[in-house]
Design a protein around this motif. Structure first.
Motif, short mmCIF file in Angstrom:
data_model
loop_
_atom_site.label_atom_id
_atom_site.label_comp_id
_atom_site.label_asym_id
_atom_site.label_seq_id
_atom_site.Cartn_x
_atom_site.Cartn_y
_atom_site.Cartn_z
N LEU A 1 -9.27 2.10 20.89
CA LEU A 1 -8.49 1.37 19.90
C LEU A 1 -7.47 0.47 20.60
N ARG A 2 -7.53 -0.84 20.33
CA ARG A 2 -6.70 -1.82 21.02
C ARG A 2 -5.35 -1.99 20.34
N ASN A 3 -4.36 -2.39 21.14
CA ASN A 3 -3.07 -2.82 20.60
C ASN A 3 -2.58 -4.03 21.38
N HIS A 4 -1.61 -4.71 20.80
CA HIS A 4 -1.08 -5.93 21.44
C HIS A 4 0.41 -6.03 21.13
N HIS A 5 1.20 -6.34 22.15
CA HIS A 5 2.61 -6.66 21.95
C HIS A 5 3.10 -7.48 23.13
N GLU A 6 4.30 -8.01 22.99
CA GLU A 6 4.91 -8.78 24.07
C GLU A 6 5.16 -7.86 25.27
N PRO A 7 5.29 -8.42 26.48
CA PRO A 7 5.58 -7.57 27.64
C PRO A 7 6.82 -6.70 27.41
N TRP A 8 6.75 -5.48 27.90
CA TRP A 8 7.86 -4.55 27.73
C TRP A 8 9.15 -5.07 28.38
N ASP B 1 10.54 21.55 34.51
CA ASP B 1 11.54 22.17 35.38
C ASP B 1 11.87 21.32 36.60
N ARG B 2 11.08 20.29 36.83
CA ARG B 2 11.38 19.42 37.96
C ARG B 2 11.65 17.99 37.48
N ALA B 3 12.35 17.24 38.29
CA ALA B 3 12.74 15.89 37.89
C ALA B 3 11.52 14.99 37.80
N PRO B 4 11.47 14.13 36.79
CA PRO B 4 10.36 13.17 36.72
C PRO B 4 10.46 12.13 37.83
N GLU B 5 9.30 11.61 38.21
CA GLU B 5 9.27 10.56 39.24
C GLU B 5 9.68 9.20 38.69
N SER B 6 9.61 9.02 37.38
CA SER B 6 9.95 7.72 36.79
C SER B 6 10.69 7.95 35.48
N VAL B 7 11.84 7.25 35.32
CA VAL B 7 12.61 7.30 34.08
C VAL B 7 12.94 5.85 33.71
N LEU B 8 12.39 5.40 32.57
CA LEU B 8 12.57 4.03 32.12
C LEU B 8 13.02 4.01 30.67
N TYR B 9 13.66 2.91 30.29
CA TYR B 9 14.09 2.72 28.90
C TYR B 9 13.66 1.33 28.45
N SER B 10 13.28 1.23 27.17
CA SER B 10 13.02 -0.08 26.58
C SER B 10 13.67 -0.16 25.20
N PRO B 11 14.36 -1.28 24.91
CA PRO B 11 14.88 -1.46 23.55
C PRO B 11 13.79 -1.58 22.52
N GLY B 12 12.57 -2.01 22.94
CA GLY B 12 11.45 -1.95 22.02
C GLY B 12 10.65 -3.23 21.88
N VAL B 13 9.54 -3.09 21.14
CA VAL B 13 8.61 -4.19 20.87
C VAL B 13 8.00 -3.96 19.48
N THR B 14 7.45 -5.03 18.91
CA THR B 14 6.61 -4.92 17.72
C THR B 14 5.16 -4.97 18.16
N THR B 15 4.38 -4.02 17.67
CA THR B 15 3.01 -3.81 18.15
C THR B 15 2.02 -4.03 17.01
N TRP B 16 0.91 -4.70 17.35
CA TRP B 16 -0.19 -4.91 16.40
C TRP B 16 -1.42 -4.15 16.89
N PHE B 17 -2.19 -3.64 15.95
CA PHE B 17 -3.36 -2.82 16.29
C PHE B 17 -4.64 -3.50 15.82
N GLY B 18 -5.67 -3.39 16.70
CA GLY B 18 -6.97 -3.89 16.36
C GLY B 18 -7.91 -2.78 15.93
N ARG B 19 -9.15 -3.13 15.65
CA ARG B 19 -10.13 -2.15 15.23
C ARG B 19 -10.77 -1.50 16.45
N GLY B 20 -11.31 -0.31 16.26
CA GLY B 20 -11.88 0.46 17.36
C GLY B 20 -13.28 0.01 17.74
N ASN B 21 -13.65 0.36 18.99
CA ASN B 21 -15.02 0.12 19.44
C ASN B 21 -15.36 1.12 20.53
#
Length: 243
Positions: free
Chosen positions: A191-198, A223-243
């Motif tokens: 299932l596809r989705n599309h949005h602007e770059p994060w 119990d252990r620290a993650p290797e990556s911690v990121l934040y995003s204020p957000g995006v609007t996402t559109w969804f396509g049909r499955g294949n």
């Protein structure tokens, strides 16, 4: 299929094929990621998929965020039922055509109607939970506890920083995902989705108290620290049909 044969990662989403079937706004996302052995991920993937690896590892994500402004087939934003805090545990996979995508192990949401619709239509493992977000002094506190099973919960406190993330191959690998895989009546569906770059920023994990990762099959990971911690204020996402 190997990672070397998979489609290249791109921070820019390819266009959807045809008209979008739905849209959502994703806001205030915190991306927590841990590297794990691919052998732990492989049994959790739908048929025909293999773990997508970066730097010799598979990756597990715990991502809390706000979902709102949901629409279906061009409808106006759905009030109440289309607005809630979600927390998901997700993996990354490649199919035999080399297409990359997300595989959800669990998705916590507070709107029962949305949970039932997602499970019924797309076989996504949504679970009805009491979820919430509070923001205080620059810290984002996400909480979730499952209805009927209070042993499955999470509490994540993160503090976004001012440093933007640009041209980071690991960040792109973990966030630039333009599809999900799910199994519907025994068939693996893409299932596809599309949005602007994060828009991404470095963030600090202040605290975590979580059993969702262990419940997904990754005991001890929280119990252990993650290797990556990121934040995003957000995006609007559109969804396509499955294949």
């Amino acid at each position: 299929m190997t990672n070397a044969e998979a489609y290249p990662i791109s921070a820019v989403a390819p266009p959807l094929a045809g008209r979008a079937s739905a849209s959502q706004r994703w806001s205030h996302l915190v991306f927590l990621h841990w590297r794990v052995d691919a052998a732990l991920v492989a049994p959790l993937l739908p048929h025909g998929l293999v773990p997508d690896e970066y730097d010799g590892s598979a990756w597990v994500g715990l991502i809390p965020f706000v979902l709102d402004r949901a629409t279906i087939l061009g409808s106006p934003p759905i009030p109440y039922f289309g607005s809630f805090v979600e927390v998901n545990v997700r993996l990354y996979a490649v199919d035999p055509q080399g297409r990359r995508g997300v595989v959800f192990v669990s998705l916590e949401a507070s709107r029962l109607a949305a949970v039932l619709a997602a499970r019924g239509l797309f076989s996504l493992p949504y679970v009805w939970s009491r979820t919430g977000l509070t923001v205080d002094s620059g810290q984002y506190r996400y909480t979730s506890t499952r209805h009927g099973d209070r042993t499955k919960y999470t509490s994540v406190v993160a503090r976004p920083g001012p440093v933007a993330v640009v041209d980071d191959p690991l960040a792109d690998f973990l966030t630039a995902r333009w599809a999900l895989f799910t199994s519907i009546r025994g068939r693996t569906v893409h299932l596809r989705n599309h949005h602007e770059p994060w828009p991404l920023y470095r963030a600090e994990l202040v605290s975590i108290d979580d059993t969702l990762l262990a419940g997904a099959g990754f005991a001890g990971l929280a119990d252990r620290a993650p290797e990556s911690v990121l934040y995003s204020p957000g995006v609007t996402t559109w969804f396509g049909r499955g294949n």
